[in-house]
Design a protein around this motif. Structure first.
Motif, short mmCIF file in Angstrom:
data_model
loop_
_atom_site.label_atom_id
_atom_site.label_comp_id
_atom_site.label_asym_id
_atom_site.label_seq_id
_atom_site.Cartn_x
_atom_site.Cartn_y
_atom_site.Cartn_z
N SER A 1 -4.87 10.50 -2.98
CA SER A 1 -3.67 9.78 -2.53
C SER A 1 -2.67 10.68 -1.82
N GLU A 2 -2.71 12.00 -2.07
CA GLU A 2 -1.80 12.92 -1.41
C GLU A 2 -2.61 13.95 -0.64
N ILE A 3 -2.48 13.95 0.67
CA ILE A 3 -3.35 14.76 1.52
C ILE A 3 -3.09 16.25 1.35
N HIS B 1 -8.41 -4.84 -6.58
CA HIS B 1 -7.63 -5.15 -5.37
C HIS B 1 -6.15 -5.40 -5.69
N LYS B 2 -5.79 -5.26 -6.94
CA LYS B 2 -4.38 -5.40 -7.32
C LYS B 2 -3.64 -4.13 -6.94
N ASN B 3 -2.43 -4.27 -6.40
CA ASN B 3 -1.63 -3.10 -6.06
C ASN B 3 -0.80 -2.73 -7.29
N PHE B 4 -1.24 -1.70 -8.01
CA PHE B 4 -0.51 -1.25 -9.19
C PHE B 4 0.78 -0.51 -8.82
N ARG B 5 0.84 -0.03 -7.60
CA ARG B 5 2.03 0.62 -7.03
C ARG B 5 2.29 2.03 -7.55
N THR C 1 -11.74 2.61 -9.39
CA THR C 1 -11.11 2.41 -8.09
C THR C 1 -9.86 1.56 -8.28
N ALA C 2 -8.79 1.93 -7.57
CA ALA C 2 -7.55 1.16 -7.71
C ALA C 2 -6.68 1.35 -6.48
N VAL C 3 -5.79 0.39 -6.27
CA VAL C 3 -4.73 0.52 -5.27
C VAL C 3 -3.49 0.99 -6.02
N ILE C 4 -3.00 2.16 -5.67
CA ILE C 4 -1.87 2.72 -6.42
C ILE C 4 -0.62 2.85 -5.54
N GLY C 5 -0.51 1.96 -4.57
CA GLY C 5 0.61 2.03 -3.63
C GLY C 5 0.08 2.48 -2.29
N GLN C 6 0.81 3.35 -1.62
CA GLN C 6 0.39 3.83 -0.31
C GLN C 6 -0.53 5.03 -0.46
N ASP C 7 -1.58 5.09 0.37
CA ASP C 7 -2.45 6.26 0.35
C ASP C 7 -1.85 7.35 1.23
N ALA C 8 -2.64 8.40 1.50
CA ALA C 8 -2.12 9.54 2.26
C ALA C 8 -1.68 9.15 3.67
N TRP C 9 -2.17 8.02 4.17
CA TRP C 9 -1.78 7.54 5.51
C TRP C 9 -0.89 6.31 5.41
N ASN C 10 -0.26 6.15 4.22
CA ASN C 10 0.69 5.06 3.99
C ASN C 10 0.06 3.68 4.12
N ARG C 11 -1.19 3.57 3.66
CA ARG C 11 -1.86 2.28 3.66
C ARG C 11 -2.19 1.89 2.22
N PRO C 12 -2.02 0.61 1.84
CA PRO C 12 -2.33 0.17 0.47
C PRO C 12 -3.81 -0.11 0.31
N SER D 1 9.28 8.67 -7.19
CA SER D 1 8.10 8.48 -6.34
C SER D 1 7.39 9.82 -6.15
N ILE D 2 6.12 9.87 -6.55
CA ILE D 2 5.34 11.09 -6.34
C ILE D 2 5.29 11.43 -4.85
N HIS D 3 5.06 10.43 -4.03
CA HIS D 3 4.94 10.65 -2.58
C HIS D 3 6.23 11.25 -2.01
N GLU D 4 7.37 10.74 -2.43
CA GLU D 4 8.64 11.26 -1.93
C GLU D 4 8.92 12.66 -2.46
N LEU D 5 8.56 12.90 -3.72
CA LEU D 5 8.73 14.24 -4.29
C LEU D 5 7.95 15.26 -3.48
N ILE D 6 6.69 14.96 -3.25
CA ILE D 6 5.85 15.89 -2.50
C ILE D 6 6.38 16.06 -1.08
N GLY D 7 6.82 14.98 -0.46
CA GLY D 7 7.36 15.07 0.89
C GLY D 7 8.56 16.00 0.99
N SER D 8 9.47 15.92 0.01
CA SER D 8 10.66 16.78 0.05
C SER D 8 10.29 18.23 -0.18
#
Length: 454
Positions: A108-110, A71-75, A14-25, A173-180
């Motif tokens: 992490s990506e819905i 609980h560390k945010n690895f980002r 388990t890890a915090v890898i930045g924002q989840d699918a709903w933009n929550r850490p 950013s994986i999240h931004e790549l997928i979003g575009s």
């Protein structure tokens, strides 16, 4: 050079890898895999584990680290992979000399099945010439894609996988790549999967410092009895250097109208040249044979020469069934100095001015109907005129007479399949009785429609 491998596959953590699918850490499940290059020849001979790498110890070291830092945010997945690689290469903890680490997240990506980050490291640091790899798997999107009429009106699922090489310092950013990609693909309108694959490659490389990309697009519902069909491609940034950049202005807004993408090459024609076109005619009001003959007569008066005619058929009405049967056929015409719109306007003038057609509603009774099926071999798409005719491949009363006038090797400009093949498929299919009582035609005159000139 190490020739053996000790591996760990899908170690859950388990890890915090930045924002989840709903933009929550928030903490989320990840899976860690590793391959450590080693030489366990001596362990094999002696059957003694001290001469190899102990995957149980290595797995425990990784799990203890992740638990201590849950609980560390690895980002990013990349930062987790870096941390894990240091643990697996630490000689004080039984680590190896060289490792490949993959960290995967399926939550992490819905829109994607999973995203992965893979890196290769040695005790001395990075491996020369080996970049890190970012993979997006099973991105499920809806888009308009295909060459058939039914594909142009309804979005279908496409599964997209892509992989890029990145440097460790990259801020991709994986999240931004997928979003575009989501924004572009779900606003896109393509005839071919090939074009979609290329545009995804162009979109991602132009927005990021990425030299190479692999893209795969699968259509899971295109062919029955398969899990999917599609294509893949490895592309370089240089592949797109002479292409117009993709901007948000290129994205299409949602529309229920038929819209077929065309290139300059597709729709290129010179108005002043001689042209060949194929026009379908139909009539189910008044004196049908007289209406048809008069329509052909007025075409000739407009200097649109009728080169040949198909047989004359009787067909059941389609779409709106509560009306008389139609007389149908197709003519081949030649002319000069008329654009597609000029020809269309001539046809409308004959329908409404000379034959006095009265249109009460779409697909209703008509004294005469003249539809342009083909104009040379161009693809033409405007709000009021689409060539090839968008519905021709679903109408036996159009395809059957048209194929009388075309040789068997003539291809449909959009589908790149012979018209005769389309006709064979249509005739083999069962009629959709909600649209038409029967698609069978009655041939009443074999290629003998006469033009009554005045």
């Amino acid at each position: 050079m190490f020739k053996d491998t000790v591996f760990i596959k899908n170690l859950s953590a388990t890890a915090v890898i930045g924002q989840d699918a709903w933009n929550r850490p928030t903490p989320q499940p990840i899976q860690i895999s590793a391959k450590l290059n080693t030489d366990f020849h001596q362990a094999s001979i002696t059957d003694n584990l001290k001469y190899s790498l102990n995957y149980a110890v290595l797995s425990r070291n990784v799990l203890e680290y992740m638990k201590a830092n849950e609980h560390k945010n690895f980002r990013s997945l990349g930062n987790i992979a870096e941390s894990v690689s240091r643990i697996l290469l630490d000689p004080k903890k039984g680590g190896g000399h060289q490792v490949e680490v993959t960290v995967k997240s399926s939550k992490s990506e819905i829109r994607a099945d999973s995203v992965e980050y893979t890196l290769n490291r040695t005790r001395d640091g990075r491996m020369d010439g080996v970049l890190d790899e970012l993979n997006v798997n099973g991105l499920k999107l809806l888009t308009i894609i295909g060459v058939f009429t039914f594909e142009r009106f309804q979005k279908q699922i496409v599964n997209i996988d892509f992989s890029i090489k990145v440097s460790p310092e990259s801020n991709v950013s994986i999240h931004e790549l997928i979003g575009s990609v989501v924004q572009y693909v779900e606003s896109s309108n393509f005839k071919t999967v090939e074009a979609l694959v290329m545009k995804i490659g162009q979109l991602i490389t132009q927005k990021n410092d990425i030299e190479t990309i692999f893209v795969r697009v699968t259509k899971p519902n295109a062919i029955s009895f398969t899990d999917g069909v599609g294509i893949s491609s490895n592309m370089k940034r240089d592949s797109f250097k002479n292409m117009e950049p993709i901007t948000t202005h290129n994205f299409l807004t949602g529309s229920t109208k038929f819209n077929l993408p065309t290139s300059n090459e597709d729709s290129d024609f010179t108005k002043k040249n001689n042209h060949i076109a194929y026009i379908a005619f139909g009539s189910n009001e008044g004196n049908q044979t007289r209406n048809i003959n008069e329509a052909l007569h007025y075409l000739e008066k407009a200097k649109i020469s009728v080169v040949s005619t198909s047989s004359l058929y009787i067909s059941k009405p389609m779409y709106y069934k509560d009306q008389p049967d139609f007389f149908n056929g197709v003519i081949k015409v030649s002319f000069k100095d008329l654009s597609p719109h000029d020809l269309w306007k001539k046809c409308k003038e004959i329908e409404y001015k000379h034959i006095n057609r009265v249109k009460k509603f779409d697909n209703g009774p008509r004294s005469i109907d003249l539809d342009i099926l083909l104009y040379d071999d161009i693809i033409f798409n405007t709000n009021d005129l689409i060539i090839p005719h968008k519905s021709m491949l679903e109408r036996s009363f159009v395809l059957q007479p048209l194929c009388e006038l075309l040789s068997p090797d003539i291809l449909h400009p959009v589908s790149a399949e012979p018209f005769h093949h389309h006709l064979a498929q249509l005739l083999a299919a069962e009629s959709n009785e909600t649209l038409q009582e029967s698609s069978n035609l009655l041939q009443i005159i074999r290629s003998t429609i006469r033009i009554r000139l005045q």
